[in-house]
Design a protein around this motif. Sequence first.
Motif, PDB file in Angstrom:
ATOM      1  N   GLU A  39       0.848  -1.197   0.000  1.00 36.29           N
ATOM      2  CA  GLU A  39       0.000   0.000   0.000  1.00 36.29           C
ATOM      3  C   GLU A  39       0.881   1.243   0.000  1.00 36.29           C
ATOM      4  O   GLU A  39       1.814   1.348   0.796  1.00 36.29           O
ATOM      5  N   ILE A  40       0.603   2.152  -0.914  1.00 36.97           N
ATOM      6  CA  ILE A  40       1.197   3.490  -0.899  1.00 36.97           C
ATOM      7  C   ILE A  40       0.051   4.465  -0.735  1.00 36.97           C
ATOM      8  O   ILE A  40      -0.803   4.616  -1.624  1.00 36.97           O
ATOM      9  N   LEU A  41      -0.012   5.098   0.426  1.00 31.75           N
ATOM     10  CA  LEU A  41      -1.096   6.033   0.715  1.00 31.75           C
ATOM     11  C   LEU A  41      -0.579   7.451   0.531  1.00 31.75           C
ATOM     12  O   LEU A  41       0.263   7.930   1.292  1.00 31.75           O
ATOM     13  N   ILE A  42      -1.082   8.126  -0.482  1.00 32.99           N
ATOM     14  CA  ILE A  42      -0.729   9.518  -0.762  1.00 32.99           C
ATOM     15  C   ILE A  42      -1.844  10.403  -0.211  1.00 32.99           C
ATOM     16  O   ILE A  42      -3.029  10.171  -0.502  1.00 32.99           O
ATOM     17  N   ILE A  43      -1.473  11.392   0.584  1.00 36.23           N
ATOM     18  CA  ILE A  43      -2.465  12.336   1.102  1.00 36.23           C
ATOM     19  C   ILE A  43      -2.178  13.721   0.539  1.00 36.23           C
ATOM     20  O   ILE A  43      -1.109  14.291   0.781  1.00 36.23           O
ATOM     21  N   GLU A  44      -3.122  14.228  -0.235  1.00 39.78           N
ATOM     22  CA  GLU A  44      -3.011  15.583  -0.760  1.00 39.78           C
ATOM     23  C   GLU A  44      -3.442  16.555   0.330  1.00 39.78           C
ATOM     24  O   GLU A  44      -4.620  16.616   0.687  1.00 39.78           O
ATOM     25  N   ASP A  45      -2.481  17.311   0.845  1.00 42.06           N
ATOM     26  CA  ASP A  45      -2.767  18.246   1.932  1.00 42.06           C
ATOM     27  C   ASP A  45      -3.223  19.583   1.350  1.00 42.06           C
ATOM     28  O   ASP A  45      -2.508  20.581   1.365  1.00 42.06           O
ATOM     29  N   GLY A  46      -4.451  19.575   0.831  1.00 42.25           N
ATOM     30  CA  GLY A  46      -5.011  20.746   0.180  1.00 42.25           C
ATOM     31  C   GLY A  46      -4.975  20.598  -1.337  1.00 42.25           C
ATOM     32  O   GLY A  46      -4.431  19.641  -1.891  1.00 42.25           O
ATOM     33  N   LYS A  47      -5.564  21.552  -2.035  1.00 40.93           N
ATOM     34  CA  LYS A  47      -5.628  21.524  -3.493  1.00 40.93           C
ATOM     35  C   LYS A  47      -4.239  21.644  -4.105  1.00 40.93           C
ATOM     36  O   LYS A  47      -3.402  22.415  -3.632  1.00 40.93           O
ATOM     37  N   ALA A  59       0.214   7.723 -11.015  1.00 38.26           N
ATOM     38  CA  ALA A  59       0.555   6.631 -10.091  1.00 38.26           C
ATOM     39  C   ALA A  59      -0.670   5.781  -9.779  1.00 38.26           C
ATOM     40  O   ALA A  59      -0.578   4.540  -9.699  1.00 38.26           O
ATOM     41  N   GLU A  60      -1.833   6.431  -9.611  1.00 35.04           N
ATOM     42  CA  GLU A  60      -3.080   5.686  -9.374  1.00 35.04           C
ATOM     43  C   GLU A  60      -3.393   4.760 -10.541  1.00 35.04           C
ATOM     44  O   GLU A  60      -3.778   3.594 -10.340  1.00 35.04           O
ATOM     45  N   ASN A  61      -3.233   5.269 -11.743  1.00 33.40           N
ATOM     46  CA  ASN A  61      -3.575   4.488 -12.935  1.00 33.40           C
ATOM     47  C   ASN A  61      -2.588   3.359 -13.185  1.00 33.40           C
ATOM     48  O   ASN A  61      -2.973   2.263 -13.625  1.00 33.40           O
ATOM     49  N   ASN A  62      -1.304   3.623 -12.919  1.00 32.10           N
ATOM     50  CA  ASN A  62      -0.273   2.625 -13.210  1.00 32.10           C
ATOM     51  C   ASN A  62      -0.190   1.540 -12.149  1.00 32.10           C
ATOM     52  O   ASN A  62       0.209   0.407 -12.449  1.00 32.10           O
ATOM     53  N   TYR A  63      -0.563   1.884 -10.912  1.00 30.75           N
ATOM     54  CA  TYR A  63      -0.453   0.922  -9.799  1.00 30.75           C
ATOM     55  C   TYR A  63      -1.744   0.921  -8.977  1.00 30.75           C
ATOM     56  O   TYR A  63      -1.732   1.224  -7.785  1.00 30.75           O
ATOM     57  N   PRO A  64      -2.863   0.574  -9.606  1.00 33.80           N
ATOM     58  CA  PRO A  64      -4.154   0.674  -8.918  1.00 33.80           C
ATOM     59  C   PRO A  64      -4.299  -0.253  -7.725  1.00 33.80           C
ATOM     60  O   PRO A  64      -5.114   0.004  -6.838  1.00 33.80           O
ATOM     61  N   ASP A  65      -3.511  -1.318  -7.689  1.00 34.35           N
ATOM     62  CA  ASP A  65      -3.635  -2.279  -6.593  1.00 34.35           C
ATOM     63  C   ASP A  65      -2.956  -1.810  -5.312  1.00 34.35           C
ATOM     64  O   ASP A  65      -3.259  -2.321  -4.227  1.00 34.35           O
ATOM     65  N   ILE A  66      -2.017  -0.869  -5.423  1.00 38.31           N
ATOM     66  CA  ILE A  66      -1.291  -0.458  -4.217  1.00 38.31           C
ATOM     67  C   ILE A  66      -1.385   1.030  -3.913  1.00 38.31           C
ATOM     68  O   ILE A  66      -1.200   1.430  -2.767  1.00 38.31           O
ATOM     69  N   VAL A  67      -1.646   1.856  -4.905  1.00 33.99           N
ATOM     70  CA  VAL A  67      -1.681   3.301  -4.670  1.00 33.99           C
ATOM     71  C   VAL A  67      -3.099   3.740  -4.320  1.00 33.99           C
ATOM     72  O   VAL A  67      -4.058   3.451  -5.042  1.00 33.99           O
ATOM     73  N   ARG A  68      -3.210   4.409  -3.188  1.00 32.29           N
ATOM     74  CA  ARG A  68      -4.485   4.949  -2.744  1.00 32.29           C
ATOM     75  C   ARG A  68      -4.277   6.431  -2.388  1.00 32.29           C
ATOM     76  O   ARG A  68      -3.241   6.802  -1.828  1.00 32.29           O
ATOM     77  N   VAL A  69      -5.247   7.264  -2.719  1.00 27.90           N
ATOM     78  CA  VAL A  69      -5.097   8.710  -2.528  1.00 27.90           C
ATOM     79  C   VAL A  69      -6.242   9.253  -1.689  1.00 27.90           C
ATOM     80  O   VAL A  69      -7.416   8.935  -1.929  1.00 27.90           O
ATOM     81  N   ILE A  70      -5.891  10.055  -0.693  1.00 28.38           N
ATOM     82  CA  ILE A  70      -6.878  10.821   0.074  1.00 28.38           C
ATOM     83  C   ILE A  70      -6.669  12.281  -0.268  1.00 28.38           C
ATOM     84  O   ILE A  70      -5.554  12.808  -0.139  1.00 28.38           O
ATOM     85  N   ARG A  71      -7.714  12.946  -0.703  1.00 28.03           N
ATOM     86  CA  ARG A  71      -7.616  14.342  -1.134  1.00 28.03           C
ATOM     87  C   ARG A  71      -8.347  15.249  -0.142  1.00 28.03           C
ATOM     88  O   ARG A  71      -9.559  15.127   0.038  1.00 28.03           O
TER      89      ARG A  71
END
Length: 277
Positions: A39-47, A59-71
């Motif tokens: 799991e790679i959890l990327i958190i966008e801290d604001g816009k 990264a989301e598209n290339n590695y959908p099984d491990i990359v997760r994003v919280i915006r």
Amino acid sequence: MENINMPFSVLMPVYYKEKAEFFKTAIDSVINQTLMPNEILIIEDGKLYKELEDVIVGAENNYPDIVRVIRLNENKGIGYVRTLGINECKNEYVAFMDSDDIASPDRFEKQIKFLNNNPDIVMVGSWVTEFDGEPDNIYSKRVLPTEPDDVYKFAKFRMPVNNNTILFKKSPVQEVGSYQIATGFEDYEVCGKLLNKGYKIANISEFLVNMRAGQGMMNRRKGLNYFIKYEYACMKLFYDIGFINLWEFLRNIALKLPLRIMPDFMRNFIYKKYLRK
């Protein structure tokens, strides 16, 4: 190295001031590991601006099984984001990765193996190189104690791990209250609280992260207001919880205050001469 079967997460906060090319390099260094996180959890801290958002979407598209994003819709700060990320990571083992640093290809394999072999350790860091501009323009190294007893003693005066290198068990971090919001010394406070509770921290005596630093970082950590708002507050917390005694508290204040208020050239000389290799 032996095969290691221990799932872990990598937490990567990012905010709008980051350069897209730096973040892309950091992401690539996490992806191209000898031991991959699940799991790679990327958190966008604001816009974010478009180019930076494009790197994350890629990264989301290339590695959908491990990359997760919280915006997040607005900037919350590193303390808030790290606590959120720790709570959201699905694994007990969590690694921090800064959005502009470069991990060595075997960083996670070595750290996970270390925790496997030392089950009494709850957090492990490593040494770092520091560069300015191009990654091979290394101008200093941050070498810290490795053994838990030495880390404990060192922590009574200075941050005992390079925060951008740590891999830890999240349950103990949550137990001591996790990260506080906008303290300026969030990582140091967590380490002090862990050590004060009897948990053990260690460092691997290898340079597993190449850290993007430079003169600007040192020049931001100065001034009486910075000292009172952040550093003094951290030392006061350590004294209040019993991690340092009165003598250690007074010693720390007496030594740290001049460093924050002295002219830039003097502070930079001390950092390079005594606090770096």
